[in-house]
Write an enzyme that holds these catalytic residues in place. Structure first.
Site, PDB file in Angstrom:
ATOM      1  N   GLU A   1     126.317  66.043  24.442  1.00  0.00           N
ATOM      2  CA  GLU A   1     127.680  66.149  23.912  1.00  0.00           C
ATOM      3  C   GLU A   1     128.674  66.230  25.082  1.00  0.00           C
ATOM      4  O   GLU A   1     129.697  65.568  25.087  1.00  0.00           O
ATOM      5  CB  GLU A   1     127.769  67.400  23.055  1.00  0.00           C
ATOM      6  CG  GLU A   1     128.776  67.271  21.948  1.00  0.00           C
ATOM      7  CD  GLU A   1     128.742  68.495  21.046  1.00  0.00           C
ATOM      8  OE1 GLU A   1     127.728  69.210  21.060  1.00  0.00           O
ATOM      9  OE2 GLU A   1     129.756  68.720  20.366  1.00  0.00           O
TER      10      GLU A   1
ATOM     11  N   ARG B   1     110.800  73.170  23.279  1.00  0.00           N
ATOM     12  CA  ARG B   1     110.093  73.503  22.043  1.00  0.00           C
ATOM     13  C   ARG B   1     109.070  72.446  21.632  1.00  0.00           C
ATOM     14  O   ARG B   1     108.173  72.722  20.836  1.00  0.00           O
ATOM     15  CB  ARG B   1     111.090  73.835  20.925  1.00  0.00           C
ATOM     16  CG  ARG B   1     111.709  75.221  21.105  1.00  0.00           C
ATOM     17  CD  ARG B   1     112.765  75.523  20.069  1.00  0.00           C
ATOM     18  NE  ARG B   1     113.847  74.569  20.076  1.00  0.00           N
ATOM     19  CZ  ARG B   1     114.851  74.540  20.960  1.00  0.00           C
ATOM     20  NH1 ARG B   1     114.922  75.459  21.884  1.00  0.00           N
ATOM     21  NH2 ARG B   1     115.779  73.619  20.892  1.00  0.00           N
TER      22      ARG B   1
END
Ligand code: AMP
Length: 180
Positions: A105, A68
């Site tokens: 993560e 993005r």
């Protein structure tokens, strides 16, 4: 540089950014910026607000982070009259690359840029749609320095303040338009 982003702009963006729960996986509240892209005047204002603090900073390249960041960075490059450099996921760039990995993560990911993307000392603005933990943008900043560029600042539409990414970035001038 918080004081430079207008409250009215922040409110406008907050109203239009769409929250998508559990995307791309359970527990993530995804901030969808595509409604901004659908509003020509707001898109123009967003790009202008992102560019404003960096107009007199001698920036010569804007680096956008896949995916993005590729939407906003070239618009900023045009607004600032600079070039654009894509930082891509591994294996996507056709020529010789340098690479930096960063922790996710679960596991690791990496970003690559072309080895000749910057001239020595060139002043670079790092751009992405959203600043979360700061791992991605930090890797992008390391890439710039690795090939002799100088990170002059970073600009994001959205900052997830509660994750403290700003404090982790090795970048002094961090400019964001909307904070959650
Ligand atoms: P981080 O490395 O933790 O700062 O994550 C930033 C990167 O992950 C950016 O490229 C964002 O587009 C993406 N990202 C992380 N969290 C979100 C979220 N809640 N909504 C949308 N994109 C996100």
């Amino acid at each position: 540089m918080r004081e430079e982003s207008s409250h009215a702009m922040e409110e406008k963006l907050k109203r239009i950014i769409r929250d998508v729960p559990d995307f791309p996986k359970p527990g993530i509240l995804f901030k969808d910026i595509t409604p901004i892209l659908n509003e020509p005047e707001l898109l123009r204002e967003t790009v202008e607000a992102l560019a404003r603090p960096f107009r007199s900073e001698g920036i010569s390249k804007v680096l956008g982070i896949e995916s993005r960041g590729f939407i906003f960075a070239p618009l900023l490059a045009v607004a600032l009259g600079t070039g654009f450099v894509p930082a891509r996921k591994p294996g996507k760039l056709p020529w010789e690359t340098v690479s930096e990995s960063y922790a996710l993560e679960y596991g690791n990911d990496a970003l690559e840029i072309h080895r000749d993307a910057f001239k020595p000392g060139e002043r670079v603005l790092v751009v992405d749609d959203l600043l979360a933990t700061g791992g991605t943008a930090s890797a992008a900043a390391r890439l710039v320095e690795k090939i002799g560029g100088k990170v002059a600042g970073a600009a994001f539409v959205i900052e997830l303040e509660f994750l403290g990414g700003r404090q982790k970035l090795p970048i002094a001038r961090v400019h964001t338009l909307v904070r959650f």
